[in-house]
Design an enzyme around this catalytic site. Structure first.
Site, PDB file in Angstrom:
ATOM      1  CB  CYS A  51      -2.225  -2.638  -6.083  1.00 12.08           C
ATOM      2  SG  CYS A  51      -1.673  -4.020  -5.047  1.00 12.08           S
ATOM      3  CB  CYS A  54      -7.263  -5.725  -0.217  1.00 11.36           C
ATOM      4  SG  CYS A  54      -6.926  -6.834  -1.607  1.00 11.36           S
TER       5      CYS A  54
END
Length: 249
Positions: A84, A198
């Site tokens: 992440c 992302c």
């Protein structure tokens, strides 16, 4: 279980699933035992990263990650990965919790950019509002003396829609929207290389790779590095030694 690594995931779950799918399908196998050993912590209850970064009155996601990492550290994995990007807001604090190597996906991706495209002086960046707001990738890119292009005011709403409305809320990738974002970054803002800041964007790249644009995909890169390190350690290399080349400071 001997020689395994720990994946701190669940941010979001579908993006984490994409990372696991990459390592499972990219490792060369002829039998069950050729797959990698890992423990997946899919902590889907970790508070929203962007919400906290933009507004510190929102729930702080650090404490959930701290609990996950300290719990896994007791099992003595060879290294940690955290697929992440936005959660790397607390990377330094999390890495200090343990002496176990903790790979920084953002730094690894930025260094691959300069190695793969040494003549490019700037890179386009699309990411969550949280990553953009707190300059997470921007700072890493400036550290290697490259410029960052964010595009115009129309870009972020398109990226946010793709990440949140499509992938996080509905579990779908809109290939047309993803390709439109890449096209605009390339055609309108002169980005020969675009960084996917992302892991939901990495999922979009996995599901819709049929485009002509150069992308740096941190999750894909992390998957390759994870395989490389896991196999070196399985073959006898010390984990600290194996990971040292990727622990950029």
């Amino acid at each position: 279980m001997r020689h395994f690594f720990s994946i701190i995931g669940g941010m979001g779950t579908i993006a984490t699933e994409s990372y696991v799918r990459l390592i499972n399908h990219r490792v060369k196998i002829t039998r069950d035992q050729d797959y990698l050993n890992y423990i997946l912590v899919n902590d889907a209850q970790i508070p929203d990263r962007t919400a906290y970064i933009k507004d510190h009155t929102k729930p702080n996601f650090f404490y959930d990650l701290k609990e996950d990492i300290l719990g896994q550290a007791q099992l003595h994995p060879d290294f940690f990965v955290m697929p992440c990007n936005t959660a790397h807001y607390f990377y330094d604090e999390l890495a200090e919790l343990t002496s176990i190597p903790f790979l920084n996906m953002m730094r690894i991706a930025v260094h691959q950019f300069i190695e793969k495209y040494p003549k490019e002086t700037k890179i386009g960046l699309i990411a969550t509002e949280g990553s953009i707001f707190d300059h997470l990738y921007e700072d890493e890119i400036h550290r290697v003396h490259r410029k960052v292009e964010f595009g115009g005011p129309e870009i972020q709403p398109m990226v946010t829609k793709l990440i949140y409305h499509d992938i996080k809320e509905q579990g779908i990738v809109d290939p047309k929207l993803y390709h439109q974002i890449l096209q605009k970054m390339h055609d309108d803002y002169g980005c020969n290389v675009i960084l996917l800041g992302c892991t939901e964007l990495s999922l979009a790249q996995e599901k819709a790779p049929d485009h002509p644009y150069n992308v740096i995909d941190p999750q894909s890169i992390l998957a390759d590095v994870s395989i490389e390190l896991a196999l070196k350690i399985r073959n006898g290399m010390d984990p600290q030694e194996a990971c040292a080349k990727y622990l950029y400071k």
